[in-house]
Write a protein that holds these residues in place. Structure first.
Motif, mmCIF file in Angstrom:
data_model
loop_
_atom_site.group_PDB
_atom_site.id
_atom_site.type_symbol
_atom_site.label_atom_id
_atom_site.label_comp_id
_atom_site.label_asym_id
_atom_site.label_seq_id
_atom_site.Cartn_x
_atom_site.Cartn_y
_atom_site.Cartn_z
ATOM 1 N N LEU A 55 13.185 4.483 -6.496
ATOM 2 C CA LEU A 55 12.627 5.696 -7.083
ATOM 3 C C LEU A 55 11.118 5.583 -7.190
ATOM 4 N N GLY A 56 10.445 5.669 -6.044
ATOM 5 C CA GLY A 56 8.989 5.803 -6.026
ATOM 6 C C GLY A 56 8.685 7.281 -5.885
ATOM 7 N N THR A 57 7.581 7.613 -5.200
ATOM 8 C CA THR A 57 7.330 9.026 -4.889
ATOM 9 C C THR A 57 8.527 9.561 -4.114
ATOM 10 N N SER A 58 8.976 8.759 -3.140
ATOM 11 C CA SER A 58 10.209 9.119 -2.426
ATOM 12 C C SER A 58 11.411 8.573 -3.189
ATOM 13 N N GLY A 68 11.490 11.904 -5.511
ATOM 14 C CA GLY A 68 11.865 10.717 -6.274
ATOM 15 C C GLY A 68 11.376 10.844 -7.708
ATOM 16 N N SER A 69 10.647 9.823 -8.152
ATOM 17 C CA SER A 69 10.360 9.753 -9.590
ATOM 18 C C SER A 69 9.360 10.805 -10.068
ATOM 19 N N ARG A 70 8.757 11.563 -9.130
ATOM 20 C CA ARG A 70 7.884 12.634 -9.629
ATOM 21 C C ARG A 70 8.696 13.718 -10.345
ATOM 22 N N ILE A 71 9.998 13.697 -10.150
ATOM 23 C CA ILE A 71 10.862 14.601 -10.931
ATOM 24 C C ILE A 71 10.754 14.225 -12.412
ATOM 25 N N LEU A 72 10.620 12.924 -12.674
ATOM 26 C CA LEU A 72 10.444 12.494 -14.081
ATOM 27 C C LEU A 72 9.091 12.959 -14.600
ATOM 28 N N ASP A 73 8.068 12.867 -13.727
ATOM 29 C CA ASP A 73 6.732 13.336 -14.129
ATOM 30 C C ASP A 73 6.792 14.827 -14.461
ATOM 31 N N ALA A 74 7.520 15.580 -13.613
ATOM 32 C CA ALA A 74 7.627 17.027 -13.846
ATOM 33 C C ALA A 74 8.352 17.292 -15.161
ATOM 34 N N VAL A 95 15.119 0.009 -7.832
ATOM 35 C CA VAL A 95 13.722 -0.431 -7.864
ATOM 36 C C VAL A 95 12.787 0.785 -7.836
ATOM 37 N N GLY A 96 11.479 0.530 -7.837
ATOM 38 C CA GLY A 96 10.480 1.610 -7.829
ATOM 39 C C GLY A 96 10.097 1.977 -9.260
ATOM 40 N N GLY A 97 9.009 2.719 -9.386
ATOM 41 C CA GLY A 97 8.488 3.039 -10.713
ATOM 42 C C GLY A 97 9.503 3.720 -11.618
ATOM 43 N N GLY A 98 10.365 4.593 -11.069
ATOM 44 C CA GLY A 98 11.344 5.318 -11.879
ATOM 45 C C GLY A 98 12.373 4.408 -12.533
ATOM 46 N N ALA A 99 12.556 3.196 -11.968
ATOM 47 C CA ALA A 99 13.537 2.262 -12.535
ATOM 48 C C ALA A 99 13.092 1.735 -13.896
ATOM 49 N N LYS A 100 11.829 2.008 -14.257
ATOM 50 C CA LYS A 100 11.362 1.561 -15.593
ATOM 51 C C LYS A 100 11.980 2.396 -16.699
ATOM 52 N N SER A 101 12.531 3.545 -16.359
ATOM 53 C CA SER A 101 13.072 4.443 -17.386
ATOM 54 C C SER A 101 14.447 3.970 -17.857
ATOM 55 N N PRO A 102 14.616 3.715 -19.178
ATOM 56 C CA PRO A 102 15.934 3.309 -19.691
ATOM 57 C C PRO A 102 16.997 4.379 -19.414
ATOM 58 N N SER A 147 0.883 -1.167 0.000
ATOM 59 C CA SER A 147 0.000 0.000 0.000
ATOM 60 C C SER A 147 0.919 1.214 0.000
ATOM 61 N N SER A 148 1.295 1.666 -1.195
ATOM 62 C CA SER A 148 2.318 2.718 -1.304
ATOM 63 C C SER A 148 1.648 4.075 -1.469
ATOM 64 N N THR A 149 2.434 5.100 -1.698
ATOM 65 C CA THR A 149 1.871 6.442 -1.765
ATOM 66 C C THR A 149 0.861 6.556 -2.914
ATOM 67 N N GLN A 150 1.239 6.058 -4.091
ATOM 68 C CA GLN A 150 0.396 6.295 -5.266
ATOM 69 C C GLN A 150 -0.583 5.180 -5.586
ATOM 70 N N SER A 151 -0.322 3.965 -5.055
ATOM 71 C CA SER A 151 -1.181 2.854 -5.461
ATOM 72 C C SER A 151 -1.093 1.683 -4.495
ATOM 73 N N CYS A 152 -1.973 0.711 -4.726
ATOM 74 C CA CYS A 152 -1.922 -0.542 -3.960
ATOM 75 C C CYS A 152 -1.603 -1.663 -4.949
ATOM 76 N N LYS A 153 -0.565 -2.453 -4.611
ATOM 77 C CA LYS A 153 -0.179 -3.554 -5.490
ATOM 78 C C LYS A 153 -0.273 -4.851 -4.693
ATOM 79 N N ILE A 154 -0.741 -5.906 -5.336
ATOM 80 C CA ILE A 154 -0.825 -7.206 -4.661
ATOM 81 C C ILE A 154 -0.142 -8.251 -5.531
ATOM 82 N N ASP A 168 6.075 11.925 -23.202
ATOM 83 C CA ASP A 168 5.790 10.798 -22.315
ATOM 84 C C ASP A 168 7.115 10.229 -21.773
ATOM 85 N N TYR A 169 7.009 9.200 -20.918
ATOM 86 C CA TYR A 169 8.222 8.652 -20.282
ATOM 87 C C TYR A 169 9.235 8.137 -21.312
ATOM 88 N N ASP A 170 8.724 7.501 -22.380
ATOM 89 C CA ASP A 170 9.648 6.910 -23.372
ATOM 90 C C ASP A 170 10.449 8.008 -24.068
HETATM 91 N N1 LIG Z 1 7.827 4.045 -17.777
HETATM 92 C C1 LIG Z 1 8.200 4.844 -16.782
HETATM 93 N N2 LIG Z 1 9.319 5.579 -16.883
HETATM 94 C C2 LIG Z 1 9.710 6.388 -15.873
HETATM 95 N N3 LIG Z 1 9.035 6.509 -14.702
HETATM 96 C C3 LIG Z 1 7.927 5.804 -14.552
HETATM 97 C C4 LIG Z 1 7.447 4.935 -15.553
HETATM 98 N N4 LIG Z 1 6.306 4.355 -15.080
HETATM 99 C C5 LIG Z 1 6.098 4.861 -13.845
HETATM 100 N N5 LIG Z 1 7.071 5.726 -13.519
HETATM 101 C C6 LIG Z 1 7.224 6.495 -12.262
HETATM 102 O O1 LIG Z 1 6.851 5.671 -11.190
HETATM 103 C C7 LIG Z 1 6.231 6.476 -10.188
HETATM 104 C C8 LIG Z 1 5.426 5.576 -9.288
HETATM 105 O O2 LIG Z 1 6.340 4.662 -8.716
HETATM 106 P P1 LIG Z 1 5.970 3.756 -7.469
HETATM 107 O O3 LIG Z 1 7.218 3.049 -7.080
HETATM 108 O O4 LIG Z 1 4.767 2.929 -7.791
HETATM 109 O O5 LIG Z 1 5.580 4.894 -6.423
HETATM 110 P P2 LIG Z 1 5.035 4.764 -4.937
HETATM 111 O O6 LIG Z 1 5.723 3.554 -4.324
HETATM 112 O O7 LIG Z 1 5.472 6.039 -4.277
HETATM 113 O O8 LIG Z 1 3.553 4.639 -4.996
HETATM 114 C C9 LIG Z 1 5.483 7.532 -10.971
HETATM 115 O O9 LIG Z 1 5.422 8.761 -10.222
HETATM 116 C C10 LIG Z 1 6.346 7.712 -12.215
HETATM 117 O O10 LIG Z 1 7.201 8.820 -12.062
#
Ligand SMILES: Nc1ncnc2c1ncn2[C@@H]1O[C@H](COP(=O)(O)OP(=O)(O)O)[C@@H](O)[C@H]1O
Ligand SMILES: O=C(CO)[C@@H](O)[C@H](O)COP(=O)(O)O
Length: 485
Positions: free
Chosen positions: A256-259, A296-302, A394-401, A9-16, A310-312
């Motif tokens: 690299l999540g929200t934090s 954290g990864s909201r810098i990428l969003d910004a 790890v974290g959402g930001g790690a998806k970025s090449p 149950s993270s800042t932006q979403s819930c994953k199971i 987009d992210y790609d």
């Molecule tokens: N393809 C992508 N490339 C870069 N960043 C991404 C991509 N997909 C998601 N993200 C980043 O992942 C973040 C969410 O990461 P996550 O680890 O789920 O956050 P939290 O744990 O804080 O809820 C988003 O704010 C976004 O910046």
């Protein structure tokens, strides 16, 4: 096959994730979004958990479950177990003045002495993120709500309680890792510091969750999602990730999540009076020194917003520009900052010239700025005794090449990017399997983090010089910001 579920149950979403209890193999998974904002009604987390469980094909066939969650959020309950007000989250900085006051008060007016006293007492110097400061905020700003507080717990504690269908405040449970982020529990003694709770709230007659040991069970489920399944103790999200990744000696996790988080597992507690490293506990009976940024990864969003991509495309652009972005530097304090403790700071761009005023340079500067803040964090973790062999990203930001390619340049160490996974939820699933099996150690699952992409750092003289150049330009820009603060 016996199945176990792990929740993040993270800042932006819930994953199971639902995994095989014996091997750890992934069977199914699901997710659902949380609302935006830095205060959230906990009921929204429950709704997201219900939706994520449905997305994962339900929990009927699951024998055990555990919850990992965002740390520090204040869930205040009245005598009937009702939530008194929306939970204030870790990234809500309203309690920054309260943090300052609490630090000074413990030092009899001397903030330096106070910082030392807090670090000695609970392993960390409170900043606005920590629960204790939110309790002081409540007492100061909403005294009528503060007077109604009969129990206070954390997001993962509350969800665990709900899964068990518990009603009594006395049934609240937590674990070492998450309770170590409250600043009223000592990782060294394993005891609550009710005197510090009283310093914040003005009284200490509130129920605090029972702190369970690693591998213990909190009871069984009794709710619309699942009945009779064993409930594992759960964890703060960063400790959950450490367990999911199987973090070992020389491993540093960079999330690299929200934090933005840099953390390592340690065998002895940390007590850093500078406030940069938080001396938390982990989910296995050890410790988890950790540096956390608000940006954290909201810098990428910004960056995507600024550039209209987009992210790609952002990643393509960032990789088109040279290391150091020809002198363009972002100091990424877009949400204020926590490490260093600058809750009112804002971000700034430095070194803009006609030559580097391009989309590619801008994209690169955003990625590098975000990573430089984490490289500073890594320095602190090293200063407290970890010798990093590799960083695990790890974290959402790690998806970025681009992040994956640029991280070794900025961090100066090899970077392992594990196969896409939800490592917090994986850690929670491992706790669930542990509670089911019993014993002193978590189940030895196939190495979840082992497989992945290893991006080597260039440790040649030229490679090291590049890292040094990027970091020293960032340090100079950051000094401008600190001087202004
Ligand atoms: N393809 C992508 N490339 C870069 N960043 C991404 C991509 N997909 C998601 N993200 C980043 O992942 C973040 C969410 O990461 P996550 O680890 O789920 O956050 P939290 O744990 O804080 O809820 C988003 O704010 C976004 O910046
Ligand atoms: O405050 C901290 C750690 O001290 C954060 O790491 C939170 O635990 C939130 O994590 P994410 O949802 O950003 O992963």
């Amino acid at each position: 096959m016996t199945l176990v579920a792990g929740v993040d149950s993270s800042t932006q979403s819930c994953k199971i994730v639902i995994r095989d209890a014996t091997t750890g193999a992934l069977v199914r998974e699901g997710r659902a979004s949380h609302p935006d904002g830095t205060t959230v009604d906990p009921e929204a987390w429950w709704d997201a958990l219900v939706a994520a469980a449905a997305d994962a094909g339900g929990l009927d066939d699951v024998a055990a479950i555990a919850v990992g969650g965002q740390q520090h959020g204040m869930v205040a309950l009245d005598a009937d177990g009702h939530v008194i007000r929306p939970a204030m989250l870790w990234n809500d900085t309203s309690s920054a003045p309260d943090a300052r006051d609490l630090v000074a008060e413990l030092g009899d007016g001397d903030p330096e002495r106070g910082a030392r006293a807090w670090a000695d007492a609970v392993g960390a110097v409170p900043v606005a993120s920590f629960t204790v400061t939110k309790l002081r905020w409540l007492a100061r700003v909403e005294p009528e709500n503060a007077a109604r507080v009969a129990a206070v717990c954390l997001p993962h504690d509350w969800l665990t309680w709900r899964l068990r269908g518990a009603r009594s405040l006395e049934d609240l449970t937590t674990d070492r890792s998450d309770v170590s982020g409250t600043s009223y529990w000592s990782p060294t003694t394993g005891e609550y510091r009710r005197d510090l709770l009283a310093l914040a709230l003005g009284r200490d007659d509130v129920v605090l969750p029972r702190v369970l040991g690693a591998g213990e069970s909190a009871g069984t489920t009794d709710c619309e999602l699942t009945r009779g399944a064993v409930v594992g103790v759960g964890a703060g999200d960063n400790a959950g990730a450490a367990l999911g990744l199987g973090l070992g000696e020389g491993d540093v996790s960079v999330s690299l999540g929200t934090s933005g988080v840099v953390a390592a597992v340690a065998t002895s507690p940390t007590s850093d009076a500078s406030g940069l490293v938080a001396g938390f506990a982990d989910a296995t009976g050890r410790f988890l020194p950790l540096v956390c940024t608000l940006n954290g990864s909201r810098i990428l969003d910004a960056a995507c917003n600024v550039l209209g991509v987009d992210y790609d495309r952002l990643a393509e652009l960032a990789l088109e520009a040279p290391a150091g972005a020809d002198g363009l530097v972002l100091v990424p304090y877009l949400e204020g900052e926590r490490t260093p403790n600058l809750p009112d700071a804002s971000g700034s761009l430095h070194g803009l010239t006609l030559a580097n005023a391009t989309s590619a340079h801008m994209a690169r500067a955003f990625v590098e700025g975000m990573l430089c803040a984490l490289a500073d964090g890594l320095d602190e973790i090293v200063r407290h005794g970890t010798t990093p062999r590799r960083a695990i990203l790890v974290g959402g930001g790690a998806k970025s090449p681009a992040v994956r390619a640029i991280a070794p340049v900025v961090l100066g160490v090899d970077v392992l990017v594990p196969l896409a996974g939800e490592y917090v939820a994986d850690g929670a699933a491992r706790q669930a399997a542990w509670a089911l099996a019993g014993g002193g150690e978590p189940p030895a699952w196939d190495d979840l983090a082992g497989a992945g992409e290893l991006v080597r750092a260039d440790l040649s003289a030229e490679g090291r010089a590049t890292t040094k150049r990027v970091r020293s330009r960032y340090a100079a820009a950051r000094r401008h910001v600190l001087d202004r603060a």
